[in-house]
Design a protein around this motif. Structure first.
Motif, mmCIF file in Angstrom:
data_model
loop_
_atom_site.group_PDB
_atom_site.id
_atom_site.type_symbol
_atom_site.label_atom_id
_atom_site.label_comp_id
_atom_site.label_asym_id
_atom_site.label_seq_id
_atom_site.Cartn_x
_atom_site.Cartn_y
_atom_site.Cartn_z
ATOM 1 N N GLY A 140 28.394 50.014 23.123
ATOM 2 C CA GLY A 140 28.619 50.493 21.762
ATOM 3 C C GLY A 140 29.097 49.419 20.806
ATOM 4 N N LYS A 141 29.194 48.176 21.279
ATOM 5 C CA LYS A 141 29.641 47.019 20.487
ATOM 6 C C LYS A 141 31.042 47.223 19.901
ATOM 7 N N THR A 142 31.901 47.923 20.675
ATOM 8 C CA THR A 142 33.306 48.043 20.268
ATOM 9 C C THR A 142 34.237 47.371 21.273
ATOM 10 N N ALA A 143 33.682 46.812 22.366
ATOM 11 C CA ALA A 143 34.499 45.996 23.265
ATOM 12 C C ALA A 143 35.013 44.784 22.490
ATOM 13 N N TRP A 144 36.254 44.361 22.804
ATOM 14 C CA TRP A 144 36.889 43.244 22.082
ATOM 15 C C TRP A 144 36.525 41.952 22.799
ATOM 16 N N VAL A 145 35.491 41.302 22.300
ATOM 17 C CA VAL A 145 34.850 40.200 23.016
ATOM 18 C C VAL A 145 35.135 38.850 22.347
ATOM 19 N N ASN A 146 34.791 37.796 23.070
ATOM 20 C CA ASN A 146 34.786 36.432 22.531
ATOM 21 C C ASN A 146 33.973 35.568 23.504
ATOM 22 N N PRO A 147 32.798 35.044 23.084
ATOM 23 C CA PRO A 147 32.220 35.007 21.745
ATOM 24 C C PRO A 147 31.782 36.383 21.236
ATOM 25 N N PRO A 148 31.397 36.452 19.936
ATOM 26 C CA PRO A 148 31.037 37.751 19.364
ATOM 27 C C PRO A 148 29.729 38.287 19.940
ATOM 28 N N PHE A 149 29.385 39.509 19.541
ATOM 29 C CA PHE A 149 28.145 40.118 20.010
ATOM 30 C C PHE A 149 26.934 39.349 19.483
ATOM 31 N N LEU A 150 25.890 39.331 20.256
ATOM 32 C CA LEU A 150 24.687 38.555 19.966
ATOM 33 C C LEU A 150 24.121 38.906 18.595
ATOM 34 N N GLY A 151 23.920 37.874 17.777
ATOM 35 C CA GLY A 151 23.323 38.082 16.462
ATOM 36 C C GLY A 151 24.264 38.642 15.415
ATOM 37 N N GLU A 152 25.551 38.833 15.785
ATOM 38 C CA GLU A 152 26.532 39.370 14.826
ATOM 39 C C GLU A 152 27.773 38.476 14.871
ATOM 40 N N GLU A 153 27.694 37.362 14.155
ATOM 41 C CA GLU A 153 28.699 36.307 14.264
ATOM 42 C C GLU A 153 30.116 36.776 13.926
ATOM 43 N N GLU A 154 30.238 37.863 13.148
ATOM 44 C CA GLU A 154 31.562 38.343 12.741
ATOM 45 C C GLU A 154 32.047 39.520 13.578
ATOM 46 N N ASN A 155 31.217 40.038 14.486
ATOM 47 C CA ASN A 155 31.583 41.251 15.226
ATOM 48 C C ASN A 155 32.149 40.894 16.600
ATOM 49 N N TYR A 156 33.483 40.926 16.684
ATOM 50 C CA TYR A 156 34.181 40.692 17.949
ATOM 51 C C TYR A 156 34.643 42.006 18.582
ATOM 52 N N GLY A 157 34.183 43.146 18.054
ATOM 53 C CA GLY A 157 34.600 44.433 18.589
ATOM 54 C C GLY A 157 35.901 44.904 17.967
ATOM 55 N N MET A 178 37.231 45.982 28.429
ATOM 56 C CA MET A 178 35.901 45.497 28.802
ATOM 57 C C MET A 178 35.663 44.057 28.364
ATOM 58 N N GLY A 179 36.019 43.741 27.113
ATOM 59 C CA GLY A 179 35.742 42.415 26.581
ATOM 60 C C GLY A 179 36.767 41.369 27.006
ATOM 61 N N GLU A 180 36.375 40.094 26.823
ATOM 62 C CA GLU A 180 37.236 38.987 27.244
ATOM 63 C C GLU A 180 38.623 39.064 26.607
ATOM 64 N N GLN A 181 38.666 39.328 25.288
ATOM 65 C CA GLN A 181 39.957 39.326 24.588
ATOM 66 C C GLN A 181 40.825 40.511 25.021
ATOM 67 N N ALA A 182 40.194 41.658 25.268
ATOM 68 C CA ALA A 182 40.943 42.843 25.691
ATOM 69 C C ALA A 182 41.584 42.615 27.059
ATOM 70 N N ILE A 183 40.828 41.999 27.964
ATOM 71 C CA ILE A 183 41.345 41.716 29.310
ATOM 72 C C ILE A 183 42.475 40.689 29.235
ATOM 73 N N GLU A 184 42.268 39.651 28.416
ATOM 74 C CA GLU A 184 43.280 38.590 28.314
ATOM 75 C C GLU A 184 44.578 39.096 27.688
ATOM 76 N N LEU A 185 44.489 40.052 26.748
ATOM 77 C CA LEU A 185 45.705 40.608 26.156
ATOM 78 C C LEU A 185 46.587 41.223 27.242
ATOM 79 N N ILE A 186 45.985 41.971 28.147
ATOM 80 C CA ILE A 186 46.747 42.630 29.214
ATOM 81 C C ILE A 186 47.339 41.590 30.164
ATOM 82 N N ILE A 187 46.507 40.649 30.588
ATOM 83 C CA ILE A 187 46.971 39.655 31.565
ATOM 84 C C ILE A 187 48.030 38.742 30.948
ATOM 85 N N ASP A 188 47.827 38.344 29.694
ATOM 86 C CA ASP A 188 48.837 37.507 29.029
ATOM 87 C C ASP A 188 50.164 38.250 28.878
#
Length: 534
Positions: free
Chosen positions: A295-312, A340-350
Motif C-alpha cells: 500500500g506504499k505506507t511502509a516507512w522505507v528508505n530509500p523511497p518507493f520506486l519512482g516516488e522520490e518523496e514518498n518514504y511512507g 515493514m520498512g527499513e526506518q520503521a524497523i530501525e526505530l524499534i531496534i534503536d
C-alpha cells in the motif's frame, strides 16, 4: 476447550516429524490424558496401551501455530465481498459485486468488502469514492485493501463520518485528495479509523459464534493454536468475546495482543488474564510503526520506486514505544510492534538496543512482518533478543505491488529469513489472515511453499538467495512459533506436551516443493482427540 480426554491411546504406523531436535522422527506415540506419555519407534515399545489408532503410514506433524493473524476479521470476511481473483479482477467487477450485494441488503446496512489490490485490477489503480458511488450512492460502503492499512469508502460513508475536504489528516494517517483538493475516498492508516469508529458493531454473542465457526475451518488447515493481533477493550472486550467463543466450541489455544491505544489509560491487567496455561489469554501489547509495502505506507528508505518523496508513513514514536514497553513489563507480557520498512524497523531496534528484556520464557519484544530489515538491523535485533514474526505469503500473493513499489532487485531482498536465522534471531511464520491478496489467506501450506521456493503464485522470482528448506519452514510454524507465542506444551511432539498433531494426505517432506500448496490436512487431533477429519 470442550475436548474430552481419553485416558490412553497408542498411535502406531505414522511417519511422525516431531519438531523435537533430540528425536526428530518417530513412528509411534502413547497419549495419556491428552498428553504424550511416550514417543519413539514401534520396535522399542513393550506393549500397546489403550485404544490403538493406525496412522496408515501417513506424514504427521505437530499442530500448526499461526503466530500473527486476525481471526475476527477473517470470520467476518466470510460475510463480506471478497475483492480478490477469481471473483474480482477489475473495478468494473467490484462495482458489479457491490450492486449484487445491494439487492439483498437490509435497509441502512453497510456494505463491506476486503482484499482489493490495485496491482491485480485491470485498470491498474485503486477504486475511488466515485467508483463506489456508481455502484451505490445511498448506502454506506467501505472496502478494505488487502493489507488492511488502507480503505476506500463512498460519499455516503464520508458524509456519515463527517469527513470533508477541510478535515485535517489525523496523526499517523492520510486522507487522500485529488489535484483539486477533492476527497478521493481513500483513507490511509489512522485516517480509516475516522470511518471505522462510526460503523455499527456486532454483539459479543454474534462475534463469538463467528469465531467458533472459524475455529472448525482453521482445524481443517491443521491450525491448533491462534493469535489475535488487533485485540480491543471497547466496544467489546476481546478476552470476554474469545472466552464466550470457547464456550461455543472454539478449541484453539489462543493468545490476544491488545492495541496500545486501548490499554494506555488503564495498563494494568489482572494476573488471571495473562496466565499462560489458560486456553484464552492476553500475551502482549501491540503498536504500529508504519504501514504496508503493497500500500506504499511502509516507512522505507530509500523511497518507493519512482516516488522520490514518498518514504511512507511513520505511525508511532520512540516515546510511545517506551511507554508501551513499560506497561508490557509491568504485566509480564510482550511488546509487539508492526514494522515493514527499513526506518520503521530501525526505530524499534534503536529504541531498545542494548536493553535487557523482562521475560525469561521468551522474547520480550517482537517485530511483526519485518519485511525489509537492513543487515545492521538484523545483527542489532539478534544482540537485543528481539524476535521477528513474518509472513511468507505476502510476497507470494502480492508480487505485482512489490515489483511496482520496490522494483525487482529490492523485492528479492525482502523477508531475508536465512539471514535472520543465521544471526540467531527467533523467527516464527504466520499468515496475517485475512490481510493479504489471496482467496484462502490462512492456508499455511501456501506460506510454506512461498518460503521454500521463493517464487510468487505466478512463477515470478521473489529471491532465490532467501529460500529455506521444508523442515526449517515447518519448524517456524511449530517449535519456533511456540517459543515466540509462549503457549506452553505445544509446538513439538515430545513427552509431556499436549498431543496436538495433524495427519497429511501427502508427505510434505518427500513431494516436489512446487506441490506443497496442494497438501491437505486429513485429520487434526487436539489432546489426542480427533477434532477434524476430511
Amino acid at each position: 476447550m470442550t475436548i474430552h480426554k481419553q485416558s490412553v491411546r497408542t498411535f502406531i504406523n505414522g511417519k511422525i516429524f516431531t519438531a523435537n531436535l533430540e528425536l526428530p522422527y518417530a513412528s509411534t506415540m502413547i497419549v495419556r490424558d491428552g498428553s504424550i506419555a511416550w514417543i519413539g519407534e514401534a520396535l522399542d515399545l513393550e506393549n500397546i496401551e489403550g485404544d490403538c489408532v493406525d496412522l496408515k503410514g501417513q506424514r504427521v506433524l505437530p499442530g500448526l501455530i499461526d503466530a500473527h493473524m486476525h481471526p475476527l476479521w477473517l470470520a467476518n470476511a466470510s460475510t463480506q465481498i471478497a475483492c480478490t481473483p477469481p471473483l474480482v479482477n477489475s473495478i468494473a467487477d467490484l462495482i458489479e459485486q457491490i450492486r449484487n450485494s445491494c439487492q439483498s441488503n437490509e435497509t441502512g446496512k453497510w456494505i463491506e468488502g476486503w482484499g482489493y489490490d490495485e496491482g491485480k485490477l485491470s485498470e491498474g489503480r485503486a477504486p475511488t469514492r466515485w467508483d463506489l458511488d456508481e455502484a451505490a450512492a445511498d448506502i454506506p460502503i467501505i472496502i478494505s485493501r488487502t493489507c488492511t492499512h488502507i480503505a476506500v469508502v463512498n460519499s455516503k460513508a464520508l458524509e456519515l463520518a463527517g469527513i470533508t475536504r477541510d478535515t485535517p489528516d489525523p496523526p499517523g494517517g492520510k486522507i487522500d485528495r485529488d489535484q483539486n483538493g477533492e476527497l478521493t475516498g481513500i483513507l490511509r492508516e489512522n485516517a480509516k479509523d475516522l470511518v471505522l469508529r462510526i460503523m455499527p458493531a456486532k454483539s459479543l454473542e454474534e462475534n463469538a459464534a463467528s469465531l467458533s465457526e472459524l475455529g472448525d475451518f482453521l482445524l481443517s488447515h491443521g491450525i491448533t493454536a491462534i493469535t489475535d493481533l488487533s485485540s480491543r477493550t471497547e466496544p467489546i472486550d476481546y478476552l470476554e468475546m474469545y472466552q464466550t467463543a470457547a464456550e461455543k466450541g472454539l478449541n484453539q489455544r489462543t493468545v490476544l495482543y491488545y492495541l496500545w491505544d486501548d490499554l494506555k489509560d488503564k495498563p494494568l491487567l489482572l494476573p488471571d488474564k495473562i496466565k499462560r496455561e489458560n486456553q484464552i489469554r492476553i500475551g502482549g501489547i501491540k503498536l504500529f510503526s508504519d504501514g504496508s509495502v503493497s500500500g506504499k505506507t511502509a516507512w522505507v528508505n530509500p523511497p518507493f520506486l519512482g516516488e522520490e518523496e514518498n518514504y511512507g508513513i511513520q505511525t508511532t514514536t520512540k516515546e510511545e514505544l517506551l511507554a508501551a514497553a513499560t506497561a508490557a513489563e509491568q504485566n509480564d507480557i510482550q511488546l509487539v510492534v508492526h514494522a515493514m520498512g527499513e526506518q520503521a524497523i530501525e526505530l524499534i531496534i534503536d529504541t531498545f538496543y542494548g536493553k535487557k528484556g523482562w521475560l525469561t520464557d521468551g522474547p520480550s519484544i517482537r517485530i511483526e512482518h519485518a519485511a525489509m530489515p537492513t543487515p545492521q538491523a538484523i545483527l542489532r535485533a539478534a544482540e537485543t533478543g528481539i524476535a521477528f514474526v513474518t509472513q511468507p505469503i505476502f510476497v507470494f500473493a502480492e508480487i505485482e505491488s512489490y515489483y511496482k513499489n520496490l522494483g525487482f532487485e529490492r523485492t528479492k531482498e525482502t523477508y531475508p529469513i536465512p539471514s535472520m536465522l543465521e544471526a540467531g534471531i527467533k523467527v516464527a511464520f504466520s499468515s496475517d489472515a485475512p490481510a493479504t491478496a489471496w482467496a484462502d489467506p490462512v492456508n499455511p501450506f501456501v506460506g510454506i511453499k512461498s518460503a521454500v521456493t521463493r517464487l510468487a503464485y505466478n512463477g515470478a522470482d521473489t529471491g532465490q538467495k532467501q529460500r529455506i528448506d521444508v523442515i526449517t519452514a515447518i519448524m517456524l510454524y511449530t517449535k519456533s512459533a511456540q517459543e515466540i507465542t509462549r503457549i506452553p506444551h505445544v509446538g513439538q511432539l515430545a513427552v509431556g506436551n499436549h498431543a496436538d498433531f495433524i495427519v497429511l494426505n501427502q508427505d510434505i517432506l518427500e513431494i516436489s516443493i512446487d506441490m506443497i500448496d496442494t497438501v491437505l490436512v486429513q485429520e487434526t487431533y487436539l489432546a489426542g482427540n480427533l477434532v477434524f477429519q476430511r
